[in-house]
Design an enzyme around this catalytic site. Structure first.
Site, PDB file in Angstrom:
ATOM      1  N   VAL A  16      41.779  45.848  32.237  1.00 44.68           N
ATOM      2  CA  VAL A  16      40.432  46.118  31.732  1.00 44.68           C
ATOM      3  C   VAL A  16      39.420  46.199  32.882  1.00 44.68           C
ATOM      4  CG1 VAL A  16      38.544  45.122  30.375  1.00 44.68           C
ATOM      5  CG2 VAL A  16      40.858  45.153  29.443  1.00 44.68           C
ATOM      6  N   ASP A  34      38.221  38.899  42.088  1.00 45.88           N
ATOM      7  CA  ASP A  34      39.416  38.383  41.427  1.00 45.88           C
ATOM      8  C   ASP A  34      39.860  37.134  42.168  1.00 45.88           C
ATOM      9  OD1 ASP A  34      41.606  39.944  39.353  1.00 45.88           O
ATOM     10  OD2 ASP A  34      42.317  38.175  40.449  1.00 45.88           O
ATOM     11  N   THR A  84      42.672  36.280  27.979  1.00 49.21           N
ATOM     12  CA  THR A  84      42.491  35.261  26.943  1.00 49.21           C
ATOM     13  C   THR A  84      43.816  35.176  26.156  1.00 49.21           C
ATOM     14  OG1 THR A  84      41.342  37.019  25.717  1.00 49.21           O
ATOM     15  CG2 THR A  84      39.979  35.271  26.617  1.00 49.21           C
ATOM     16  N   THR A 119      38.629  39.433  25.020  1.00 48.83           N
ATOM     17  CA  THR A 119      38.723  39.240  23.569  1.00 48.83           C
ATOM     18  C   THR A 119      38.658  37.749  23.261  1.00 48.83           C
ATOM     19  OG1 THR A 119      40.155  41.170  23.531  1.00 48.83           O
ATOM     20  CG2 THR A 119      40.149  39.787  21.556  1.00 48.83           C
ATOM     21  N   CYS A 258      47.575  41.837  23.241  1.00 46.26           N
ATOM     22  CA  CYS A 258      46.411  42.109  22.385  1.00 46.26           C
ATOM     23  C   CYS A 258      46.788  41.946  20.919  1.00 46.26           C
ATOM     24  CB  CYS A 258      45.879  43.509  22.648  1.00 46.26           C
ATOM     25  SG  CYS A 258      45.118  43.649  24.272  1.00 46.26           S
ATOM     26  N   ARG A 329      54.393  42.139  30.266  1.00 39.73           N
ATOM     27  CA  ARG A 329      54.060  40.782  29.804  1.00 39.73           C
ATOM     28  C   ARG A 329      54.250  40.734  28.295  1.00 39.73           C
ATOM     29  NH1 ARG A 329      48.087  40.330  31.910  1.00 39.73           N
ATOM     30  NH2 ARG A 329      48.133  42.469  31.211  1.00 39.73           N
TER      31      ARG A 329
HETATM   32  N1  LIG Z   1      45.092  45.109  28.573  1.00 41.06           N
HETATM   33  C1  LIG Z   1      44.575  45.703  27.510  1.00 41.06           C
HETATM   34  O1  LIG Z   1      45.070  46.699  27.033  1.00 41.06           O
HETATM   35  C2  LIG Z   1      43.325  45.141  26.856  1.00 41.06           C
HETATM   36  C3  LIG Z   1      42.611  45.957  25.970  1.00 41.06           C
HETATM   37  C4  LIG Z   1      41.467  45.454  25.376  1.00 41.06           C
HETATM   38  C5  LIG Z   1      41.051  44.155  25.646  1.00 41.06           C
HETATM   39  N2  LIG Z   1      41.777  43.365  26.494  1.00 41.06           N
HETATM   40  C6  LIG Z   1      41.270  42.025  26.777  1.00 41.06           C
HETATM   41  O2  LIG Z   1      40.657  42.040  28.048  1.00 41.06           O
HETATM   42  C7  LIG Z   1      40.871  40.812  28.728  1.00 41.06           C
HETATM   43  C8  LIG Z   1      41.546  41.061  30.072  1.00 41.06           C
HETATM   44  O3  LIG Z   1      42.836  41.582  29.844  1.00 41.06           O
HETATM   45  P1  LIG Z   1      43.674  42.355  30.967  1.00 41.06           P
HETATM   46  O4  LIG Z   1      44.865  42.918  30.279  1.00 41.06           O
HETATM   47  O5  LIG Z   1      42.800  43.236  31.763  1.00 41.06           O
HETATM   48  O6  LIG Z   1      44.130  41.117  31.872  1.00 41.06           O
HETATM   49  P2  LIG Z   1      44.965  41.188  33.248  1.00 41.06           P
HETATM   50  O7  LIG Z   1      45.879  40.041  33.230  1.00 41.06           O
HETATM   51  O8  LIG Z   1      45.490  42.567  33.477  1.00 41.06           O
HETATM   52  O9  LIG Z   1      43.864  40.947  34.382  1.00 41.06           O
HETATM   53  C9  LIG Z   1      43.088  39.840  34.456  1.00 41.06           C
HETATM   54  C10 LIG Z   1      42.684  39.572  35.895  1.00 41.06           C
HETATM   55  O10 LIG Z   1      41.820  38.445  35.873  1.00 41.06           O
HETATM   56  C11 LIG Z   1      42.090  37.659  37.025  1.00 41.06           C
HETATM   57  N3  LIG Z   1      41.547  36.338  36.778  1.00 41.06           N
HETATM   58  C12 LIG Z   1      42.013  35.365  35.969  1.00 41.06           C
HETATM   59  N4  LIG Z   1      41.204  34.293  36.003  1.00 41.06           N
HETATM   60  C13 LIG Z   1      40.205  34.586  36.858  1.00 41.06           C
HETATM   61  C14 LIG Z   1      39.071  33.898  37.331  1.00 41.06           C
HETATM   62  N5  LIG Z   1      38.781  32.672  36.901  1.00 41.06           N
HETATM   63  N6  LIG Z   1      38.261  34.506  38.225  1.00 41.06           N
HETATM   64  C15 LIG Z   1      38.556  35.749  38.673  1.00 41.06           C
HETATM   65  N7  LIG Z   1      39.606  36.467  38.273  1.00 41.06           N
HETATM   66  C16 LIG Z   1      40.420  35.900  37.365  1.00 41.06           C
HETATM   67  C17 LIG Z   1      43.586  37.748  37.195  1.00 41.06           C
HETATM   68  O11 LIG Z   1      43.964  37.445  38.520  1.00 41.06           O
HETATM   69  C18 LIG Z   1      43.837  39.208  36.817  1.00 41.06           C
HETATM   70  O12 LIG Z   1      43.796  40.036  37.956  1.00 41.06           O
HETATM   71  C19 LIG Z   1      41.662  39.928  27.759  1.00 41.06           C
HETATM   72  O13 LIG Z   1      40.783  39.167  26.997  1.00 41.06           O
HETATM   73  C20 LIG Z   1      42.355  40.952  26.874  1.00 41.06           C
HETATM   74  O14 LIG Z   1      42.652  40.429  25.602  1.00 41.06           O
HETATM   75  C21 LIG Z   1      42.894  43.853  27.119  1.00 41.06           C
END
Ligand SMILES: NC(=O)c1ccc[n+]([C@@H]2O[C@H](COP(=O)([O-])OP(=O)(O)OC[C@H]3O[C@@H](n4cnc5c(N)ncnc54)[C@H](O)[C@@H]3O)[C@@H](O)[C@H]2O)c1
Length: 426
Positions: A16, A34, A84, A119, A258, A329
């Site tokens: 995201v 990050d 999350t 989310t 998700c 994942r």
């Molecule tokens: N992946 C999807 O398709 C998608 C779609 C819609 C919504 N979401 C939501 O978006 C959010 C993020 O999902 P994602 O798939 O991008 O996650 P991800 O795991 O791909 O990336 C998250 C990043 O956050 C970093 N991170 C974690 N804790 C941190 C902190 N305290 N400070 C700085 N960086 C930190 C991690 O190192 C990682 O690089 C979640 O809530 C998910 O439910 C995801």
């Protein structure tokens, strides 16, 4: 960086956060923050671990990548895109978002806006995140800083629905903040929807994925019933789909982070306020048991077809959690692989054009082959509908197999097109 441009931080550069940071950097100075050093090192080399962006999109003069949280202090808009997930008991694990709030709080400057895109369940932003931000910043919400919530709806691997053309729901703690956020998001997204409150925006996101989960669960239940009745569910769905108001869903494996996770955020909150959800958890339960159900069906087919055979060679096609994406994942195909690999007398070759071979070997000890071997397999299992597999002909498929073989096609990809007797679907 141009110091006259508004500075935005994006906290968490995953599926995201990274595309968002890159899109915003076309208009603003962006800090991509990050906590993972490994990730930042890759990004600084122009490599996107999520396999979505090209090097020139990652590296441009308006974006700076760092693990140094102090730089957040120099930015006025902080967008949070950290994971999350749920824990082993399917309870929301909000430790990551709380940690991010702590880091942001420690580095928050006055009159900033913190926007959450992760989310969450309805209420989490106001009940948890704001408190942590206040605690560590020693600043007061609404007086010294403001809050927004804008759920992300991207669908990695989907070339049609992308960041730019998916309607963006935004919400904020007051009108002024909402207008500021609208201006920013409007630069990179075509359609903006203003939600009346943060809770409405949080709830909207969570029900989108919950609705999908329940609908797929219904399809999965039907597929179990029809399979026992010897009726092909896909033929039934095609026939029923001719009615104007029949919804188009298909049975299948619900993995990832998700659809298989978000409903638990809603049910957690519902239970907290004294209501025990019925449909949502029932659907979740059904979808979670689907891998085992399919494994048992496949095992039965193997026994029927190769009763006396000492060694069975199997080709598993697709190991990521969904099509055209490298994310493994919470992947149900991985779960299927693990169940299958416990069987005696079988040898499995896993193929997947997207997955990072080194990462999956490290994480699950699964070896992913470069190319299937000619004339090797007794059986093929299609688990993920990657576009590379959509292009295959029956002849292509056959060349990898022995004289006698069968295909277990859980995506109805080959069955639909080839209608061969040795292709079984769900
Ligand atoms: N992946 C999807 O398709 C998608 C779609 C819609 C919504 N979401 C939501 O978006 C959010 C993020 O999902 P994602 O798939 O991008 O996650 P991800 O795991 O791909 O990336 C998250 C990043 O956050 C970093 N991170 C974690 N804790 C941190 C902190 N305290 N400070 C700085 N960086 C930190 C991690 O190192 C990682 O690089 C979640 O809530 C998910 O439910 C995801």
């Amino acid at each position: 960086m141009h110091s006259n441009k508004l500075k935005i931080s994006v906290v968490g550069l995953g599926y995201v956060g990274l595309p968002l940071a890159a899109a915003l950097s076309k208009h603003y100075e962006v800090l991509g923050f990050d906590k993972s050093k490994k990730k930042i090192v890759k990004l600084l080399k122009g490599n996107d671990p999520t396999n979505q962006l090209r090097s020139k999109e990652i590296l441009n003069k308006n974006i700076k990548y760092s693990t140094n949280p102090k730089l957040i202090n120099n930015t006025k808009i902080i967008i949070v895109t950290v994971p999350t997930p749920v824990d082993i008991k399917n309870k929301p694990d909000i430790s990551l978002i709380k940690n991010a709030c702590k880091t942001i709080g420690q580095n928050l400057s006055k009159s900033s806006i913190v926007v959450f895109e992760s989310t969450v369940y309805p209420g989490l932003t106001e009940e948890v995140c704001i408190k942590v931000l206040e605690k560590y910043s020693k600043l007061k919400w609404k007086k010294d800083f403001n809050i927004g919530y804008s759920p992300e709806r991207i669908n990695p691997g989907d070339k049609i629905h992308n960041l730019e053309n998916i309607t963006k729901v935004i919400s904020a703690d007051n009108k002024k903040t909402l207008i500021t956020l609208k201006k920013i998001y409007k630069k990179i997204i075509k359609k903006i929807f203003l939600a009346p409150s943060i809770r409405v925006a949080e709830a909207a996101k969570i029900i989108e994925n919950t609705q999908r989960d329940i609908n797929i669960a219904f399809m999965n239940e039907l597929s179990i019933i029809f399979s026992k009745l010897n009726i092909n569910i896909h033929d039934v769905l095609q026939a029923a789909g001719t009615k104007w108001n029949f919804l188009k869903f298909e049975p299948g494996l619900v993995g990832g982070h998700c659809i298989g996770v978000d409903p638990y955020y809603l049910t957690y909150k519902a239970k907290k306020i004294g209501y025990s959800p019925k449909i949502i958890l029932s659907g979740r339960n059904l979808n979670d048991n689907m891998t085992r159900y399919l494994y048992l069906r496949y095992k039965q087919l193997l026994t029927e077809k190769f009763k006396k055979q000492k060694k069975i060679n199997i080709l598993l096609m697709g190991i990521t959690f969904k099509e055209n994406c490298n994310d493994f994942r919470n992947s149900k195909p991985v779960e299927f692989y693990k169940l299958l690999s416990n069987l005696e007398n079988i040898k499995i070759d896993v193929h997947d054009p997207y997955v990072d071979k080194k990462e999956i070997k490290k994480e699950y000890n699964i070896k992913v082959i470069e190319k299937p071997t000619i004339k090797k397999y007794d059986s093929v299992v299609l688990l993920v509908k990657h576009k590379e597999y959509e292009r295959l002909t029956y002849k292509n498929l056959k060349q990898y197999c022995k004289e006698v073989f069968f295909v277990f096609d859980i995506k109805n990809l080959f069955f639909k097109r080839f209608k061969e007797k040795n292709i079984f679907t769900i």
